[in-house]
Design a protein around this motif. Structure first.
Motif, PDB file in Angstrom:
ATOM      1  N   UNK A   1       0.828  -1.202   0.000  1.00  0.00           N
ATOM      2  CA  UNK A   1       0.000   0.000   0.000  1.00  0.00           C
ATOM      3  C   UNK A   1       0.865   1.257   0.000  1.00  0.00           C
ATOM      4  N   UNK A   2       2.018   1.188   0.670  1.00  0.00           N
ATOM      5  CA  UNK A   2       2.924   2.335   0.732  1.00  0.00           C
ATOM      6  C   UNK A   2       3.431   2.670  -0.666  1.00  0.00           C
ATOM      7  N   UNK A   3       3.860   1.645  -1.385  1.00  0.00           N
ATOM      8  CA  UNK A   3       4.367   1.857  -2.735  1.00  0.00           C
ATOM      9  C   UNK A   3       3.284   2.401  -3.655  1.00  0.00           C
ATOM     10  N   UNK A   4       2.047   1.967  -3.447  1.00  0.00           N
ATOM     11  CA  UNK A   4       0.925   2.420  -4.277  1.00  0.00           C
ATOM     12  C   UNK A   4       0.439   3.812  -3.888  1.00  0.00           C
ATOM     13  N   UNK A   5       0.962   4.392  -2.814  1.00  0.00           N
ATOM     14  CA  UNK A   5       0.518   5.702  -2.379  1.00  0.00           C
ATOM     15  C   UNK A   5      -0.780   5.679  -1.601  1.00  0.00           C
ATOM     16  N   UNK A   6      -1.163   4.519  -1.071  1.00  0.00           N
ATOM     17  CA  UNK A   6      -2.422   4.384  -0.350  1.00  0.00           C
ATOM     18  C   UNK A   6      -2.265   4.631   1.148  1.00  0.00           C
ATOM     19  N   UNK A   7      -1.000   4.798   1.585  1.00  0.00           N
ATOM     20  CA  UNK A   7      -0.725   5.139   2.974  1.00  0.00           C
ATOM     21  C   UNK A   7       0.109   6.408   2.965  1.00  0.00           C
ATOM     22  N   UNK A   8      -0.234   7.362   3.814  1.00  0.00           N
ATOM     23  CA  UNK A   8       0.464   8.649   3.819  1.00  0.00           C
ATOM     24  C   UNK A   8       1.809   8.545   4.524  1.00  0.00           C
TER      25      UNK A   8
END
Length: 233
Positions: free
Chosen positions: A226-233
């Motif tokens: 999710x971090x790589x996908x930009x889904x976590x700030x």
């Protein structure tokens, strides 16, 4: 007239076993096929039988060496010729693999040891038939202090409660967490529910000082961050 006692001939598969062992020792796991690696494991469980046909049958039934090892006891016993001794031998190897993978990350800064972390998650979850939701709890130095399976659901759904996730982090004095769950379908793409649940956990953690570093979705075909996908700030 005395009869000459005939010398017992060794089983026909004895030479094959030795050749396979020699090939494995010289070339490692890359030098043998999946069914041959399984053969080597079965030798200790069934020492007086040709296990090549059984090994081939198990690989055909489950699809791969990894899926054979991770199959449940009941599913393993679906294969004719598989009993408690074989199940125990395979589960010992699976447990050893899990322990080795855990040892590579336990009490170590996981953010700088990411490959070992994802390898561990794959070993634990990639071949499970139902969804599992795990939480990796980290201390202030981002060292792994606990890995807990919170829920186990159906083939495509696991209930997760954000308040319970953060509550458990506080109980363990964790300052950061990594969420991990698997997709038995083989597609690691996050669903809308996955994204919304992750946002709720992230927000709940912010209010109480628990950082959500990432949410990983693990599958047989790969993983999603999710971090790589930009889904976590």
């Amino acid at each position: 007239m005395l009869e000459v006692e005939k010398k017992k001939e060794p089983p026909h598969f004895t030479g094959h076993r030795q050749r396979l062992k020699d090939r494995f020792r010289k070339g490692g796991p890359e030098a043998v096929a999946d069914y041959e690696l399984l053969e080597l494991l079965l030798y200790s469980a069934i020492p007086r039988r040709d296990v090549k046909p059984l090994a081939k049958q198990m690989i055909a039934h489950f699809g791969s060496f990894a899926e054979t090892l991770s199959a449940s006891e009941n599913r393993l016993k679906e294969v004719p010729g598989v009993g408690d001794t074989v199940v125990t031998a395979l589960k010992l190897v699976e447990a050893a693999a899990q322990k080795l993978a855990l040892g590579a990350i336990l009490d170590k800064p996981v953010l700088s040891n990411w490959k070992a972390l994802t390898d561990y998650c794959h070993i634990q979850m990639a071949h499970q038939k139902n969804e599992q939701f795990r939480i990796l709890f980290l201390d202030r130095k981002n060292r792994l202090i606990a890995d807990e399976k919170q829920q186990s659901g159906t083939v495509d759904h696991t209930p997760v409660y954000p308040r319970e996730v953060i509550k458990r982090a506080l109980e363990l004095h964790a300052t950061a967490i990594i969420l991990v769950h698997n997709h038995p379908s083989g597609d690691p793409t996050p669903s809308r529910d996955d994204i919304e649940m992750t946002k709720r956990i992230e927000e709940a953690g912010k209010q109480l000082g628990v950082i959500l570093h990432d949410h990983l979705i693990i599958s047989k075909s790969g993983q999603t961050s999710f971090k790589t996908m930009g889904l976590i700030s």
